[in-house]
Design a protein around this motif. Sequence first.
Motif, short mmCIF file in Angstrom:
data_model
loop_
_atom_site.label_atom_id
_atom_site.label_comp_id
_atom_site.label_asym_id
_atom_site.label_seq_id
_atom_site.Cartn_x
_atom_site.Cartn_y
_atom_site.Cartn_z
N ARG A 125 0.83 -1.20 0.00
CA ARG A 125 0.00 0.00 0.00
C ARG A 125 0.87 1.26 0.00
O ARG A 125 0.63 2.20 -0.77
N LEU A 126 1.88 1.28 0.89
CA LEU A 126 2.75 2.45 0.97
C LEU A 126 3.54 2.65 -0.32
O LEU A 126 3.71 3.78 -0.80
N THR A 127 4.00 1.56 -0.91
CA THR A 127 4.74 1.66 -2.16
C THR A 127 3.84 2.22 -3.25
O THR A 127 4.26 3.07 -4.07
N ALA A 128 2.59 1.77 -3.29
CA ALA A 128 1.63 2.28 -4.28
C ALA A 128 1.37 3.77 -4.05
O ALA A 128 1.25 4.55 -5.01
N LEU A 129 1.26 4.17 -2.77
CA LEU A 129 1.06 5.59 -2.45
C LEU A 129 2.23 6.43 -2.96
O LEU A 129 2.05 7.49 -3.56
N GLU A 130 3.45 5.95 -2.70
CA GLU A 130 4.64 6.68 -3.14
C GLU A 130 4.70 6.78 -4.66
O GLU A 130 5.06 7.82 -5.22
N THR A 131 4.31 5.70 -5.33
CA THR A 131 4.31 5.71 -6.79
C THR A 131 3.30 6.72 -7.32
O THR A 131 3.59 7.50 -8.25
N ARG A 132 2.11 6.71 -6.74
CA ARG A 132 1.07 7.65 -7.18
C ARG A 132 1.48 9.09 -6.93
O ARG A 132 1.31 9.98 -7.78
N ILE A 133 2.10 9.36 -5.78
CA ILE A 133 2.54 10.72 -5.46
C ILE A 133 3.62 11.17 -6.45
O ILE A 133 3.62 12.31 -6.92
N GLN A 134 4.53 10.26 -6.79
CA GLN A 134 5.58 10.62 -7.75
C GLN A 134 4.98 10.97 -9.10
O GLN A 134 5.38 11.93 -9.77
N LEU A 135 3.98 10.17 -9.52
CA LEU A 135 3.32 10.46 -10.79
C LEU A 135 2.65 11.84 -10.75
O LEU A 135 2.71 12.61 -11.72
N GLU A 136 1.99 12.15 -9.63
CA GLU A 136 1.32 13.45 -9.52
C GLU A 136 2.32 14.59 -9.45
O GLU A 136 2.07 15.68 -9.98
N ASP B 227 2.94 10.00 9.75
CA ASP B 227 2.61 8.63 10.12
C ASP B 227 3.77 7.67 9.88
O ASP B 227 3.87 6.62 10.54
N HIS B 228 4.65 8.00 8.92
CA HIS B 228 5.76 7.11 8.55
C HIS B 228 7.05 7.93 8.49
O HIS B 228 7.63 8.10 7.39
N PRO B 229 7.52 8.41 9.62
CA PRO B 229 8.62 9.39 9.61
C PRO B 229 9.95 8.83 9.12
O PRO B 229 10.84 9.61 8.78
N LEU B 230 10.13 7.52 9.05
CA LEU B 230 11.42 6.96 8.66
C LEU B 230 11.47 6.55 7.18
O LEU B 230 12.49 6.05 6.72
N ARG B 231 10.38 6.77 6.44
CA ARG B 231 10.38 6.44 5.01
C ARG B 231 10.98 7.61 4.23
O ARG B 231 10.37 8.67 4.07
N GLU B 232 12.19 7.40 3.73
CA GLU B 232 12.94 8.49 3.11
C GLU B 232 12.34 8.92 1.78
O GLU B 232 12.42 10.10 1.40
#
Length: 1004
Positions: A171-182, A201-206
Motif C-alpha cells: 500500500r505504501l509503495t503504491a502511495l509513493e508511486t502515485r505521489i511521484q506520478l502526480e 505517520d511514517h517518519p522513517l520512510r525516506e
Amino acid sequence: MTESPGDGGAPSDRIAFRILGPLQLTGANGTVRIPPGRQEIILAALLLEVNRVVSTDYLVDLIWNDEPPDTARTQVQICVSRLRKLFSTAGVDAAITTRPPGYVVKADSATVDAAVFGRQLADARQLVKQDRPAEAVDLLRAAGSLWLGSCLSGLASDTLRSKALQLDEERLTALETRIQLELDLGRHHQLVGEIGRLVHDHPLRERLRGQLMLALHRSGRQAEALDVYRVGRELLAEELGLDPGEELRRLESAILAGDPSLRAATDRPRAGGPAPAAPQPAAPPVVPGPVAREEIPRQLPADTADFVGDEEQIAGIGRALTGDGTRRAVGVTVIVGKPGTGKSTLATHVAHRLSENGFPDGQLYCDLRGTGTPATSSEVLGRFLRALGIPGPVIPELLDERAEMYRTLMASRRVLVVLDDAASESQVLPLLPGSSACAVLVTSRLRLTALPGAHRVELDVLSTPRALELLARVIGTGRVTGESVAAEALVRTVGGLPLALRIVAARLAARPHWTLASMVQRLSSERHRLDELTHGEMTIRASLSLTHDGLAPQDRALLRLLSLAQGPTLPGWLAGALLDDHRSFPSDLLEPLVDVQMLDVVGMDRGGQFRYRFHEIIRVFAREQLAANDTPAMRAAASQRMLGGWLSLAEQAHRRIYGGDFTVLHGAAPRWNPPAGCVEELLTDPLEWLDGEQANLVQAVEHAAGEQLHELSWDLATTLVTLFEVRGAHDQWEHTHQLALSACRTAGNTRGTAALLSSLGSLYLSRSQHEESRDALGTALELFTGIGDPHGLALCRRDLALLARTDGDDATALELYAGSLRDFDLAGDVVGRAIVLTQSAHIRMRNGQHDVAQTQLDEALGIYRSVGYTGGLARTLRRVGQVQLQRGEHERAVRTLTEVLDLCRETGDVMGEGHLLRDLGQALSGMGRDDQARRFFDSSLSVREQIMDQGGAAMVRLDLARLLERTGEHIRSRELLESAARTFRDRRMSRELREAQGLLDIAV
C-alpha cells in the motif's frame, strides 16, 4: 477506442470480503458479524490465499502455535463448518470447500478487496508503460480508497500480522508511486498536505520525506523543505544512528543550490522563453505578549533510575509530542491505564528524555489530583503563569483571561506541559497551549476521548521479561537468576503490575537475607496480600483506594460485588444481577469502572456483548472492600441473584435446544432473569453460548455447592448435561455432579440427590462403567419411587433399559422402555418419549423387525420436527440410515448418514460425528468400497481417541479388523482384534467381547 487496463474494475459495492483494514464480511443484508477468535483467524487466513488451498496443519499452527490440543483438527473442522453456515445464512456468494490437505475459499476475485487492489496495481503499471500517467493516478487513488486501516487490524495472530504487513508495505509503495506520478504532473501544491500527513505517520520512510521536500520546494517553500530534511536527519540519528540516504542528501543539496532540474516539467521554461519567478514565502507574523521576566521553568519530578519500559512505545510518544514540522496544532498524548501501571513514571521518563532537545524553553508539570479533589483549571493556570514569569498581581481572576495570557506566552516558546492524573477533558482543555511548537503529555485513569487530536497510549501490566528486568535492576541480577522460578512466580502473583512489583523489589532490596521464595510464600495468602504490598510510602492499597473512594456509591458497591464472580471473564448482564437492576442494557453499569481502569474490557462474546475482567490485585482489593462494607446477608443475596442468573440462562438455553423443558428435571431455586433483549442476543445460538460460558457455568456450580445452595447447585449441574453430553466433557460432568451431590446429601435433599445420581448413571453408561451406572441408577430409581416423581422414574428406566441392551438382555430392555414411555407421558415430556422410541427401535431393527422400527422412528422424527430439536432429529435419522443398511439399501443409507454427519458437524456434536463416521464406514464396506470404508473407520477411530471414548474406539477397531481380514491384512487385523478384546474385557462389554473373541478364534 483502446480499452483501458483499468476498465471493468469492480465497484466497491461488489466487495463482500475486506481484509484491507479490520476483517469485514458483507452479505445480502449488510455487514455480517464474524465470531471473534478462531473463526476470525481461519477466515482471515483463507482470504489471504483466496482461491488457493490452505492446509489444516497451517490453520492449527495459527491458532495454537506449538501446543495444539489433541482435538485441534476437529476444532478447525467445526470452525470451518460454522463459517460455511454463516456464509449460507448471510447470503454470501462464496464457498469454503474441502480440498486436501485443507480448505479453500472459492470466491469471485472482484468480491475480495485485496484481490481488487492487486489487479488495480497491475493495471496502473500497464498505464504507466503506455505513457498514460493521469489515468494511472486515478486508478492508484481508487486502489488506495479500498483501505480502511492497517491490513487485518485488531486480529490477534502474529503470523497473520506478518503477512498483513506485506500488504501494508505494498500500500505504501503504491502511495509513493502515485505521489511521484502526480508530482511529475505538476500537482505539487495539492499534494503538500497529504504528503505531510503521510510523513507524520511514517517518519522513517525516506522516499516520502523526499517527495514532501520536493513538493514544498516547487511550491516556493524552500525553508520548510530544508526543515523537513533537518527533522528527518535528527530522527534517523536518534532512532537508528544513521545518516539520511544518498538520494535524500542529493535532494537537500539541489534545493540549497536552486537546481532548475527540480522544477516540475510543467513549470520548466520553454525554449527561448524566460523562467517564471518563484513565489516568495510570506514573513511569519509577530505575536505580541505581555512584558514578563525571561523564565525557563524546569518543573519535572525526578526520573526513575531503574526505569524499565517499551522502547518502541516510548519512541512513539516522542514522535507524537515533537511532531515532524508539518503539524498545525499542539501535540497531545494521553497515557491511560489502571492504578499501579506506572503512568506517571512513564510520563516523567519520556518528558526527561525530550526536555533538552525537543523543548528547550522549559517543562511545566502539575498533579491534577484526578483521583482525589481535582485541581481547578484556573488554579493550575495561575501556577503556570507564575512559573512563566508573570507576577502574581498581574494574573487575571477569570479562567478565560488566564487561558488567553497562557496561550500568548506559550506562542513563542517550545515548552512541554505534563499534566499528571487528569480528572476530565474539561479540566485539561484550558491548559492546552495554542502553539504547535508546544506539546502536552497527560496521564489519567480515564481515556479522555474528547481531547481533540490526542494520541492515546494504553498502558498495560509488564510482560514477564520486562518485569524480571525491573526486579533485577532493583535487587540485582544475581538474586533473580539464582531463583529464576521464584522470580517468575513473584511476577505472576502480582500480575505484572509495576507498582506492586516495585514494592516487592524494594522490600527485597531492604532485606538481602530474604529469599525470593519466601516473598512468594508471604504473598500466597490472598487475605494478607495487600498488607504485604507496602513499603515506605508505596502501597497498592492506597493507590487503589484513591480511585475507589472517588467512585459514586453505586459504582463502589458494584466493584465490591463483582469480586464474588470467580470466572475468567465476566458478562455484562452480571452487573444487573448483582445490583438487582433490571435495566435493558446492564453493561452500562460497568462503564464507570472501565472508565477508571478498575475493570478491563477483554473482548466480545458470540452474542456481540462485551466481556470484562479484573486484574488480580484489583480483585483482591475489591474482596477486601466487600468484607469491610457489605454484610453477610447482602453478600449472600447478591450471590444468589448472580447464580440464579446463570441458572436462568442455562435453563433457557436448554429449552431452545430441546424445544422445551424436556428430558431434564428442575428444582425450586430462585432464578434471576436477565433482560429479554439481552437474553435474545446471548442465546442466538444456545449451544455456542453454553460452550463459550462453560468455565463460568462450572464455576457457578462450584460456588453454589460451596455456599450450600444445594437446590441451585443440582439444578444447574443437571441442566449443563445438555452441553457436557454433546461436547464429550465427561470430566466436567462428573466434577459438577459430585460437588452438587455432596451438598444435597448434607442438606437431606432427596429429589436433588436422585436427579444427580440418575444423571451420573447416564455418565457412567457413556463411559461403559456398567456396575457404577447400575448402582447409581438403582439408587435413583428407589428415591424417585419414594417421592412419586414420574419424570425422574422415566429418566432412570430409560437408562436402565440402555444398560440392559448393552448386556444383551433385549427383553428386559423393552420392558423398561415400555415403563419409561408411560412415565414420560405422565410427565408430558414428548422429547423423552421420542428418545425412548428411537432407542427401542434399535432393538427392533437388530431383531429384524424393520417395519416396527421404522414406525417408531417416524413418530420420533415427527416429535423432533414439531419442537425443533435438531440433536434428536440427527440421532433418529442415524437410526433410519441403519435400518436402510439392514434392508440392503446402501446408496440410500449413505445419503441419509452423510446428511446426519453434516448436522453433527454444524452443531459441534463430536460424539455424534464419531458414530456417523463409523456408520458410513460400515455402509461403504457393505458396498465393497473398501478403501473409502477404511478412511471413514480411521477418521472415526481418530475422533473417538481424541475424546477418550475407549469403548467406542474398540468397537471401531472391531469393524476395521473385519475389513482388513477380508483384504488380506491378517497380522494388522489380529492386532486390532486383540486390542479391542482387551478394552471390552476391561469395560465389561460382554456382547462385544464375545464377538471379538469369536473373530480371534477363526482368524488366520
